[in-house]
Scaffold this motif. Sequence first.
Motif, PDB file in Angstrom:
ATOM      1  N   ALA A  30       0.711  -1.298  -0.063  1.00 36.78           N
ATOM      2  CA  ALA A  30      -0.099  -0.051  -0.061  1.00 36.78           C
ATOM      3  C   ALA A  30       0.951   1.248   0.072  1.00 36.78           C
ATOM      4  O   ALA A  30       0.544   2.232  -0.665  1.00 36.78           O
ATOM      5  N   VAL A  31       1.922   1.287   0.620  1.00 36.37           N
ATOM      6  CA  VAL A  31       2.868   2.404   0.910  1.00 36.37           C
ATOM      7  C   VAL A  31       3.443   2.431  -0.614  1.00 36.37           C
ATOM      8  O   VAL A  31       3.661   3.654  -1.210  1.00 36.37           O
ATOM      9  N   GLN A  32       3.835   1.533  -1.295  1.00 32.95           N
ATOM     10  CA  GLN A  32       4.713   1.786  -2.536  1.00 32.95           C
ATOM     11  C   GLN A  32       3.497   2.216  -3.522  1.00 32.95           C
ATOM     12  O   GLN A  32       3.707   3.069  -4.434  1.00 32.95           O
ATOM     13  N   CYS A  33       2.176   1.720  -3.505  1.00 35.57           N
ATOM     14  CA  CYS A  33       1.139   2.282  -4.347  1.00 35.57           C
ATOM     15  C   CYS A  33       0.990   3.570  -4.140  1.00 35.57           C
ATOM     16  O   CYS A  33       0.664   4.534  -5.030  1.00 35.57           O
ATOM     17  N   ALA A  34       1.056   4.160  -2.901  1.00 37.28           N
ATOM     18  CA  ALA A  34       0.612   5.430  -2.445  1.00 37.28           C
ATOM     19  C   ALA A  34       1.806   6.405  -2.935  1.00 37.28           C
ATOM     20  O   ALA A  34       1.508   7.210  -3.654  1.00 37.28           O
ATOM     21  N   ARG A  35       3.020   5.916  -3.048  1.00 38.74           N
ATOM     22  CA  ARG A  35       4.262   6.766  -3.446  1.00 38.74           C
ATOM     23  C   ARG A  35       4.080   7.150  -4.943  1.00 38.74           C
ATOM     24  O   ARG A  35       4.084   8.062  -5.376  1.00 38.74           O
ATOM     25  N   THR A  36       3.529   5.750  -5.845  1.00 39.87           N
ATOM     26  CA  THR A  36       3.103   6.174  -7.211  1.00 39.87           C
ATOM     27  C   THR A  36       2.161   7.166  -7.428  1.00 39.87           C
ATOM     28  O   THR A  36       2.271   8.084  -8.040  1.00 39.87           O
ATOM     29  N   PHE A  37       0.826   6.792  -6.621  1.00 37.62           N
ATOM     30  CA  PHE A  37      -0.524   7.587  -6.853  1.00 37.62           C
ATOM     31  C   PHE A  37      -0.025   9.162  -6.638  1.00 37.62           C
ATOM     32  O   PHE A  37      -0.510   9.982  -6.979  1.00 37.62           O
ATOM     33  N   THR A  38       0.568   9.340  -5.338  1.00 31.50           N
ATOM     34  CA  THR A  38       0.754  10.816  -4.744  1.00 31.50           C
ATOM     35  C   THR A  38       1.838  11.596  -5.811  1.00 31.50           C
ATOM     36  O   THR A  38       1.814  12.624  -6.128  1.00 31.50           O
ATOM     37  N   PHE A  39       2.734  10.788  -6.430  1.00 31.11           N
ATOM     38  CA  PHE A  39       3.713  11.405  -7.505  1.00 31.11           C
ATOM     39  C   PHE A  39       3.091  11.842  -8.605  1.00 31.11           C
ATOM     40  O   PHE A  39       3.405  12.900  -9.089  1.00 31.11           O
ATOM     41  N   ASN A  40       1.861  11.134  -9.144  1.00 30.23           N
ATOM     42  CA  ASN A  40       1.292  11.362 -10.321  1.00 30.23           C
ATOM     43  C   ASN A  40       0.173  12.178 -10.086  1.00 30.23           C
ATOM     44  O   ASN A  40       0.080  13.000 -10.853  1.00 30.23           O
ATOM     45  N   GLU A  41      -0.267  12.375  -8.872  1.00 31.57           N
ATOM     46  CA  GLU A  41      -1.282  13.044  -8.543  1.00 31.57           C
ATOM     47  C   GLU A  41      -1.195  14.497  -7.788  1.00 31.57           C
ATOM     48  O   GLU A  41      -2.131  15.473  -7.725  1.00 31.57           O
ATOM     49  N   GLY A  42      -0.031  14.536  -7.239  1.00 29.89           N
ATOM     50  CA  GLY A  42       0.417  15.726  -6.468  1.00 29.89           C
ATOM     51  C   GLY A  42      -0.429  15.728  -5.218  1.00 29.89           C
ATOM     52  O   GLY A  42      -1.321  16.585  -4.922  1.00 29.89           O
ATOM     53  N   ALA A  43      -0.551  14.512  -4.291  1.00 27.90           N
ATOM     54  CA  ALA A  43      -1.442  14.324  -3.191  1.00 27.90           C
ATOM     55  C   ALA A  43      -0.266  14.000  -2.225  1.00 27.90           C
ATOM     56  O   ALA A  43       0.750  13.656  -2.391  1.00 27.90           O
ATOM     57  N   CYS A  44      -0.969  13.959  -0.968  1.00 22.15           N
ATOM     58  CA  CYS A  44      -0.150  13.585   0.419  1.00 22.15           C
ATOM     59  C   CYS A  44      -1.216  12.559   1.250  1.00 22.15           C
ATOM     60  O   CYS A  44      -2.310  13.163   1.516  1.00 22.15           O
ATOM     61  N   TYR A  45      -0.755  11.476   1.412  1.00 23.40           N
ATOM     62  CA  TYR A  45      -1.716  10.610   2.411  1.00 23.40           C
ATOM     63  C   TYR A  45      -0.837  10.446   3.583  1.00 23.40           C
ATOM     64  O   TYR A  45       0.283   9.819   3.363  1.00 23.40           O
ATOM     65  N   GLN A  46      -1.550  10.114   4.555  1.00 21.85           N
ATOM     66  CA  GLN A  46      -0.977   9.297   5.853  1.00 21.85           C
ATOM     67  C   GLN A  46      -1.398   7.813   5.959  1.00 21.85           C
ATOM     68  O   GLN A  46      -2.667   7.581   5.890  1.00 21.85           O
ATOM     69  N   LEU A  47      -0.405   6.947   5.989  1.00 19.29           N
ATOM     70  CA  LEU A  47      -0.734   5.601   6.032  1.00 19.29           C
ATOM     71  C   LEU A  47      -0.546   4.938   7.477  1.00 19.29           C
ATOM     72  O   LEU A  47       0.497   5.379   7.805  1.00 19.29           O
ATOM     73  N   THR A  48      -1.587   4.386   7.885  1.00 19.69           N
ATOM     74  CA  THR A  48      -1.090   3.558   9.252  1.00 19.69           C
ATOM     75  C   THR A  48      -1.552   2.248   9.330  1.00 19.69           C
ATOM     76  O   THR A  48      -2.855   1.888   8.728  1.00 19.69           O
ATOM     77  N   GLU A  49      -0.928   1.352   9.831  1.00 18.19           N
ATOM     78  CA  GLU A  49      -1.087  -0.168   9.745  1.00 18.19           C
ATOM     79  C   GLU A  49      -2.239  -0.265  10.844  1.00 18.19           C
ATOM     80  O   GLU A  49      -2.106   0.436  11.930  1.00 18.19           O
ATOM     81  N   CYS A  50      -3.030  -1.240  10.647  1.00 17.61           N
ATOM     82  CA  CYS A  50      -4.047  -1.568  11.472  1.00 17.61           C
ATOM     83  C   CYS A  50      -4.703  -3.013  11.326  1.00 17.61           C
ATOM     84  O   CYS A  50      -4.377  -3.583  10.363  1.00 17.61           O
TER      85      CYS A  50
END
Length: 119
Positions: A30-50
């Motif tokens: 999920a972190v790797q997916c977020a890196r790609t998405f945020t790089f392409n979209e110009g976004a910032c997400y906080q990811l937390t394991e649960c």
Amino acid sequence: MTQEHSFYKEVARCKTSYVTIHMAGDYNNAVQCARTFTFNEGACYQLTECDYVYTGGKESGFTARVMCYPRFLKTDEQLLDEATRFAYLLAEVLCQKSFSIETSHDTIYFQSNKQLHGK
């Protein structure tokens, strides 16, 4: 009224708005997916394991949260649209059949209607 500070000053403020994706699946993927998405979209997400503990079982997963940020303002609709696109990508990459999205106002449950191996 904001309290004055010798080093920090308030520079912007906005209405609180957030979207949180709740999903099972591998956190590191999920972190790797977020890196790609945020790089392409110009976004910032906080990811937390649960862990999701429910009647009859438990699954490991994560939450992915985006908020309205005063420096880069987005409407509630823009945040939800962006987070939904991200959730669809996450669900496909992590092979998940369902997930939930929590906003400041609603909780939305998504479930795939695609047949997987006859199930």
